[in-house]
Design a protein around this motif. Structure first.
Motif, short mmCIF file in Angstrom:
data_model
loop_
_atom_site.label_atom_id
_atom_site.label_comp_id
_atom_site.label_asym_id
_atom_site.label_seq_id
_atom_site.Cartn_x
_atom_site.Cartn_y
_atom_site.Cartn_z
N GLY A 115 6.16 5.44 -8.09
CA GLY A 115 7.15 4.24 -9.36
C GLY A 115 8.11 3.41 -7.95
O GLY A 115 7.88 3.33 -7.24
N GLY A 116 8.68 2.48 -8.53
CA GLY A 116 9.76 1.92 -7.92
C GLY A 116 9.08 0.83 -6.63
O GLY A 116 7.75 -0.09 -7.22
N VAL A 117 9.73 0.70 -6.15
CA VAL A 117 9.09 -0.16 -4.87
C VAL A 117 8.67 0.12 -3.59
O VAL A 117 9.80 0.95 -2.92
CB VAL A 117 10.36 -1.58 -5.08
CG1 VAL A 117 9.90 -2.16 -3.92
CG2 VAL A 117 11.26 -2.01 -6.04
N CYS A 118 7.36 -0.75 -3.00
CA CYS A 118 7.29 -0.01 -1.83
C CYS A 118 6.59 -1.29 -1.21
O CYS A 118 5.12 -1.09 -0.99
CB CYS A 118 6.81 1.54 -2.11
SG CYS A 118 5.49 1.83 -0.64
N GLN A 119 7.10 -2.15 -1.43
CA GLN A 119 6.45 -3.32 -1.11
C GLN A 119 6.02 -3.21 0.37
O GLN A 119 7.01 -3.03 2.35
CB GLN A 119 6.72 -4.12 -1.09
CG GLN A 119 7.39 -5.09 -2.82
CD GLN A 119 7.77 -6.70 -2.67
OE1 GLN A 119 9.37 -6.59 -3.16
NE2 GLN A 119 7.66 -8.13 -2.68
N ASN A 120 4.53 -3.53 1.49
CA ASN A 120 4.31 -3.73 2.93
C ASN A 120 4.72 -2.42 3.09
O ASN A 120 4.53 -2.39 4.31
CB ASN A 120 5.62 -4.91 3.35
CG ASN A 120 5.34 -6.46 2.48
OD1 ASN A 120 3.87 -7.15 3.25
ND2 ASN A 120 6.02 -6.80 2.64
N CYS A 121 5.05 -1.17 2.73
CA CYS A 121 4.68 0.04 2.82
C CYS A 121 3.90 0.80 3.95
O CYS A 121 2.50 0.41 3.44
CB CYS A 121 5.51 1.01 2.29
SG CYS A 121 4.94 1.28 0.84
N GLY B 11 1.30 -5.75 -1.10
CA GLY B 11 1.39 -5.66 0.56
C GLY B 11 1.15 -4.43 1.30
O GLY B 11 1.15 -3.95 2.47
N ALA B 12 1.40 -2.94 0.42
CA ALA B 12 1.36 -2.33 0.92
C ALA B 12 -0.11 -2.19 2.11
O ALA B 12 -1.15 -2.27 0.88
CB ALA B 12 1.56 -1.37 0.17
N SER B 13 0.01 -1.24 2.55
CA SER B 13 -1.91 0.02 3.28
C SER B 13 -2.01 0.64 2.85
O SER B 13 -1.06 1.81 2.99
CB SER B 13 -0.92 -0.31 4.36
OG SER B 13 -2.14 0.10 5.63
N LEU B 14 -2.63 1.52 2.22
CA LEU B 14 -3.46 2.24 2.01
C LEU B 14 -4.75 2.28 2.22
O LEU B 14 -5.85 3.22 2.51
CB LEU B 14 -3.19 2.65 0.67
CG LEU B 14 -2.42 2.03 -0.49
CD1 LEU B 14 -2.62 1.10 -1.08
CD2 LEU B 14 -1.86 3.51 -1.37
N VAL B 15 -5.19 2.05 4.19
CA VAL B 15 -6.23 2.09 5.03
C VAL B 15 -6.61 3.26 5.01
O VAL B 15 -5.87 4.34 5.59
CB VAL B 15 -5.92 1.01 6.58
CG1 VAL B 15 -6.80 1.60 6.76
CG2 VAL B 15 -5.98 -0.19 6.07
#
Length: 266
Positions: A54-60, A79-83
């Motif tokens: 939860g919470g904030v994980c922008q662009n992480c 914007g998170a990367s889950l490639v």
């Protein structure tokens, strides 16, 4: 020709009061890093739900992580990367993944209830068996994605890119695919009941055995498409569409050529 999309930076995700929980996101990521080696890729689909985010994980970056069975409950992951991440059987409950990158991610058997995936990139992702009800995939990319048997009921794929994507036997009831680009995509055996395909480009797409009951095809381009054995497809529906290149139609149905100014050029 579609106008260029606005950069993701111009998007303003809804404000949420989740920042105090950001530490739990990071803690979850650390826990997964430690436990990742123990999660094999051949785990059964009902593997235990180990971690909640939860919470904030922008662009992480969670690229390449083992997130099998993880739960994403609310939170801002824009914007998170889950490639290449392994997210089989994961659960997404109304999260914000606007602009997130799921390229080559394995999301098979995952469940999405609501949520925002505006401009998200699912190119070459494995989405077989995904259950995504009422999810916003507006302008998302599904190029080359494998979504066989996926359930995208009442989901919004407006202006989505799905060139060469595989939606065979998918459930797209009441889904919105308007103005999308789905050239050479497969919808073989798909349920397109009450779906909106208005203005979409489906040139070379495979619709064999698909169910078009109540679907809207006004302005759709079906050049070279294969609609052999399509069910519940009427001449009235096709009268609003167009197609060149000898599209294959059920017996007795016809399709007008596309006017030059209405053709899509790539």
């Amino acid at each position: 020709m579609r106008q260029d999309r606005p950069p993701f930076a111009s998007l303003r995700p809804p404000q949420r009061s989740w920042r105090p929980a950001a530490v739990f996101v990071l803690a979850g990521a650390i826990l997964l890093a430690a436990a990742g080696q123990a999660l094999a890729f051949d785990d059964p689909p009902d593997v235990a739900r180990l971690v909640s985010f939860g919470g904030v994980c922008q662009n992480c970056s969670l690229a390449g992580r083992h997130l099998v069975g993880a739960k994403f409950i609310g939170g801002n992951f824009a914007g998170a990367s889950l490639v290449g991440a392994d997210m089989r059987g994961a659960t997404f409950i109304s999260p914000n993944f606007n602009g997130a990158d799921f390229t080559r991610a394995d999301v098979r058997g995952a469940t999405m209830i609501g949520g925002h995936f505006l401009l998200a990139n699912f190119s070459d992702a494995s989405l077989a068996g995904l259950e995504a009800h009422g999810v916003e995939f507006n302008s998302a990319r599904f190029t080359g994605a494998k979504a066989t048997g996926a359930d995208l009921t009442v989901s919004d794929l407006t202006r989505a890119e799905g060139r060469g994507a595989d939606f065979e036997n998918a459930n797209l009831v009441h889904s919105n695919l308007s103005s999308g680009e789905f050239e050479k995509a497969s919808f073989r055996g798909a349920r397109l009941v009450l779906a909106n395909l208005e203005g979409g480009d489906f040139a070379g797409a495979d619709f064999r055995g698909a169910d078009f009951a109540g679907a809207t095809l006004s302005g759709a381009t079906l050049s070279g498409a294969n609609l052999t054995n399509a069910h519940n497809l009427s001449q009235r529906q096709l009268d609003g569409a167009c197609g060149d290149g000898h599209p294959k139609l059920p017996a007795g149905l016809t399709l007008r050529p596309c006017p030059a100014k209405g053709r899509h050029h790539h």
